[in-house]
Design a protein around this motif. Structure first.
Motif, PDB file in Angstrom:
ATOM      1  N   ILE A 167       0.774  -1.186  -0.106  1.00 39.89           N
ATOM      2  CA  ILE A 167       0.030   0.009  -0.125  1.00 39.89           C
ATOM      3  C   ILE A 167       1.014   1.298  -0.112  1.00 39.89           C
ATOM      4  O   ILE A 167       0.657   2.273  -0.648  1.00 39.89           O
ATOM      5  CB  ILE A 167      -0.927  -0.019   1.215  1.00 39.89           C
ATOM      6  CG1 ILE A 167      -2.093  -1.262   1.082  1.00 39.89           C
ATOM      7  CG2 ILE A 167      -1.447   1.065   1.350  1.00 39.89           C
ATOM      8  CD1 ILE A 167      -3.121  -1.248   2.201  1.00 39.89           C
ATOM      9  N   ASP A 184      -6.402  -2.414  -0.156  1.00 37.78           N
ATOM     10  CA  ASP A 184      -6.343  -3.078   1.027  1.00 37.78           C
ATOM     11  C   ASP A 184      -7.259  -4.472   0.968  1.00 37.78           C
ATOM     12  O   ASP A 184      -6.950  -5.510   1.457  1.00 37.78           O
ATOM     13  CB  ASP A 184      -7.023  -2.364   2.035  1.00 37.78           C
ATOM     14  CG  ASP A 184      -7.065  -2.921   3.603  1.00 37.78           C
ATOM     15  OD1 ASP A 184      -5.839  -3.320   4.004  1.00 37.78           O
ATOM     16  OD2 ASP A 184      -7.845  -3.295   4.046  1.00 37.78           O
ATOM     17  N   GLU A 185      -8.510  -4.208   0.636  1.00 37.15           N
ATOM     18  CA  GLU A 185      -9.225  -5.455   0.173  1.00 37.15           C
ATOM     19  C   GLU A 185      -8.595  -6.637  -0.586  1.00 37.15           C
ATOM     20  O   GLU A 185      -8.682  -7.869  -0.390  1.00 37.15           O
ATOM     21  CB  GLU A 185     -10.650  -5.098  -0.566  1.00 37.15           C
ATOM     22  CG  GLU A 185     -11.754  -6.218  -0.570  1.00 37.15           C
ATOM     23  CD  GLU A 185     -13.086  -5.781  -1.388  1.00 37.15           C
ATOM     24  OE1 GLU A 185     -13.823  -6.695  -1.557  1.00 37.15           O
ATOM     25  OE2 GLU A 185     -13.288  -4.576  -1.232  1.00 37.15           O
ATOM     26  N   LEU A 187      -5.395  -7.147  -1.012  1.00 35.36           N
ATOM     27  CA  LEU A 187      -4.525  -7.723  -0.310  1.00 35.36           C
ATOM     28  C   LEU A 187      -5.014  -8.552   0.671  1.00 35.36           C
ATOM     29  O   LEU A 187      -4.202  -9.811   1.020  1.00 35.36           O
ATOM     30  CB  LEU A 187      -3.544  -6.661   0.595  1.00 35.36           C
ATOM     31  CG  LEU A 187      -2.557  -5.708  -0.597  1.00 35.36           C
ATOM     32  CD1 LEU A 187      -1.940  -4.710   0.169  1.00 35.36           C
ATOM     33  CD2 LEU A 187      -1.791  -6.408  -1.398  1.00 35.36           C
ATOM     34  N   GLN A 188      -5.899  -8.571   1.328  1.00 32.43           N
ATOM     35  CA  GLN A 188      -6.613  -9.576   2.449  1.00 32.43           C
ATOM     36  C   GLN A 188      -7.050 -10.815   1.582  1.00 32.43           C
ATOM     37  O   GLN A 188      -6.831 -11.899   2.431  1.00 32.43           O
ATOM     38  CB  GLN A 188      -7.945  -8.826   2.999  1.00 32.43           C
ATOM     39  CG  GLN A 188      -7.564  -7.632   3.660  1.00 32.43           C
ATOM     40  CD  GLN A 188      -8.875  -7.138   4.355  1.00 32.43           C
ATOM     41  OE1 GLN A 188     -10.063  -7.819   4.592  1.00 32.43           O
ATOM     42  NE2 GLN A 188      -8.926  -5.670   4.933  1.00 32.43           N
TER      43      GLN A 188
END
Length: 319
Positions: A167, A184-185, A187-188
């Motif tokens: 990020i 972020d989503e 990467l989760q």
């Protein structure tokens, strides 16, 4: 003994490399010690390390201590892949290490640097070359990794490290806020999207025009040689499809299909799951910078980050 300079960091090395007076005598001394003629010394501008041609017959690649890992990677790769591919790679002539510095002298292969030749090719020629690149990626990955399997980081550690800094990296590079918000989503989902425990294969990490040579024979352009193996590691095989996808396929279905076909994938292999894996890996790549994706106007075609997967790898690109 050859006197090697003390180089503190990357910036100091770049400055040192940019002035031939700094290294000309050193190159001559290495050549003499290796029984190589160096009447003509021609520096190359691309690459991380100092790379020079000696009398148009061999290449000397000089690695400062800060890039020793690249020396280890390149030497191991040249030893392992020699004469195992349908496309030539350099053969080692001499090597050495002293004062933390390392060098390789290797045969010089002939052809035109891909970055110079690629823009001049017709669309059909580009498709043919992309198929050859896909085939050659598959050939490299069919060779057992051998000593390369010990090169750090391991694939799971590499992915973990890339996720950690992803990020901030893309924020620093200026990724549009609406796309950064989706990161972020994405990467989760990495643990469920990116294979971490599959048997690792050899990855050069950089199948880009700067790292291969093209040549024209009987009016047909073809992949003539592979060069530069300083960033080789091992891991999930699809990682090496990223370079030609982002810098050569231009988001055109025919080109994408040629690359995938050459790689050995069937017409239905490039499905939604594969496109999501490729997008995720592209954002995690050690050289990832979406500003440099070679697709005109791609920014205007995406509202969300996941839209980018259909721009780079169009849904009909595997057919």
């Amino acid at each position: 003994m050859i006197a090697f300079p003390v180089i503190a960091d990357k910036q100091a090395f770049t400055s040192w490399r940019s002035a031939p007076n700094n290294w000309h005598a050193l190159v001559n001394a290495i050549a003499r010690a290796s029984n190589v003629v160096s009447d003509e010394i021609t520096p190359f501008q691309t690459g991380t390390n100092l790379v020079v041609g000696l009398n148009d017959s061999v290449i000397l690649k000089l690695f400062p201590p800060i890039y020793r890992s690249q020396f280890i990677s390149e030497r191991a790769t040249l030893r392992l892949l020699g004469e195992k591919l349908s496309v030539p790679i350099p053969q080692l002539v001499a090597e050495g290490e002293q004062s933390g510095w390392s060098y390789l002298i290797m045969t010089r292969l002939h052809g035109i640097l891909g970055s110079e030749a690629w823009p001049t090719l017709s669309e059909s020629e580009k498709g043919r070359v992309l198929a050859e690149i896909g085939r050659t990626i598959a050939e490299v990955q069919a060779v057992p990794p051998g000593d390369l399997a010990a090169i750090e980081p391991t694939w799971p550690d590499f992915i973990a490290r890339q996720v950690e800094g992803c990020i901030e990296r893309h924020r620093r590079q200026g990724l549009a806020p609406n796309l950064l918000a989706d990161l972020d989503e994405l990467l989760q989902q990495v643990p469920s999207v990116v294979p971490l425990d599959a048997p690792p294969v050899i990855l050069t990490g950089e199948w880009i025009p700067e790292n291969f040579l093209l040549a024209e024979t009987d009016g047909r352009w073809h992949l003539a040689a592979l060069i530069d193996f300083g960033d080789v590691m091992t891991g999930w095989r699809e990682y090496d499809l990223l370079g030609p996808s982002a810098f050569m396929c231009a988001g055109l279905p025919g080109r994408v299909a040629s690359l995938m076909r050459g790689y050995g994938l069937g017409p239905n292999a490039l499905d939604a799951a594969m496109r999501r894996r490729l997008l995720t890996l592209m954002l995690l790549h050690r050289a990832s910078d979406v500003r440099h994706i070679d697709i005109d106007g791609w920014e205007a075609r995406v509202g969300r980050l996941v839209d980018l997967e259909n721009v780079v790898w169009p849904a009909d690109g595997g057919r």
